[in-house]
Design a protein around this motif. Structure first.
Motif, PDB file in Angstrom:
ATOM      1  N   VAL A  24       5.580 -17.575 -27.639  1.00 16.03           N
ATOM      2  CA  VAL A  24       5.861 -17.434 -28.913  1.00 16.03           C
ATOM      3  C   VAL A  24       4.737 -17.810 -30.279  1.00 16.03           C
ATOM      4  O   VAL A  24       4.971 -17.261 -31.222  1.00 16.03           O
ATOM      5  N   ILE A  42      13.382 -14.757 -33.262  1.00 15.12           N
ATOM      6  CA  ILE A  42      14.025 -14.668 -31.258  1.00 15.12           C
ATOM      7  C   ILE A  42      15.594 -14.631 -31.530  1.00 15.12           C
ATOM      8  O   ILE A  42      16.364 -14.378 -31.234  1.00 15.12           O
ATOM      9  N   SER A  49      12.860 -11.074 -26.779  1.00 12.64           N
ATOM     10  CA  SER A  49      12.010 -11.936 -26.059  1.00 12.64           C
ATOM     11  C   SER A  49      12.430 -11.901 -24.998  1.00 12.64           C
ATOM     12  O   SER A  49      13.989 -11.285 -24.614  1.00 12.64           O
ATOM     13  N   LEU A  51      12.822 -14.261 -21.010  1.00 10.05           N
ATOM     14  CA  LEU A  51      12.467 -16.120 -20.623  1.00 10.05           C
ATOM     15  C   LEU A  51      12.021 -15.533 -19.000  1.00 10.05           C
ATOM     16  O   LEU A  51      12.457 -14.464 -18.188  1.00 10.05           O
ATOM     17  N   ARG A  56       9.973 -18.714 -22.185  1.00  8.91           N
ATOM     18  CA  ARG A  56       9.958 -18.127 -23.254  1.00  8.91           C
ATOM     19  C   ARG A  56       9.373 -17.073 -23.282  1.00  8.91           C
ATOM     20  O   ARG A  56       7.707 -17.681 -23.941  1.00  8.91           O
TER      21      ARG A  56
END
Length: 77
Positions: A24, A42, A49, A51, A56
């Protein structure tokens, strides 16, 4: 010179593969915004984005796609 060209030059010099995913913080730097703003983008779904193992990550092409959408929206008005 754009950020992409700078990153390409660094990658070419170091013989490393270009990143596919960004943190990020890296995405925020690409967009020249703060970490909190990037998380807000996001959270709102404006910046893609995902996981990965609980972390992230932002696809490397997502910041450019976000900017392209914003430009298109501006021109459509």
């Amino acid at each position: 010179m754009s950020i992409t060209h700078l990153d390409d030059a660094r990658t070419a010099q170091s013989n490393e593969l270009a990143p596919v995913l960004l943190t990020v913080e890296e995405a925020a730097r690409c967009l020249r915004v703060g970490r909190t703003t990037c998380f807000a983008l996001i959270g709102s779904g404006e910046l893609e984005s995902l996981l990965v193992g609980g972390l992230r990550r932002v696809p490397a092409d997502a910041p450019a796609a976000y900017l392209a959408r914003r430009r298109a929206e501006r021109l459509a008005v």
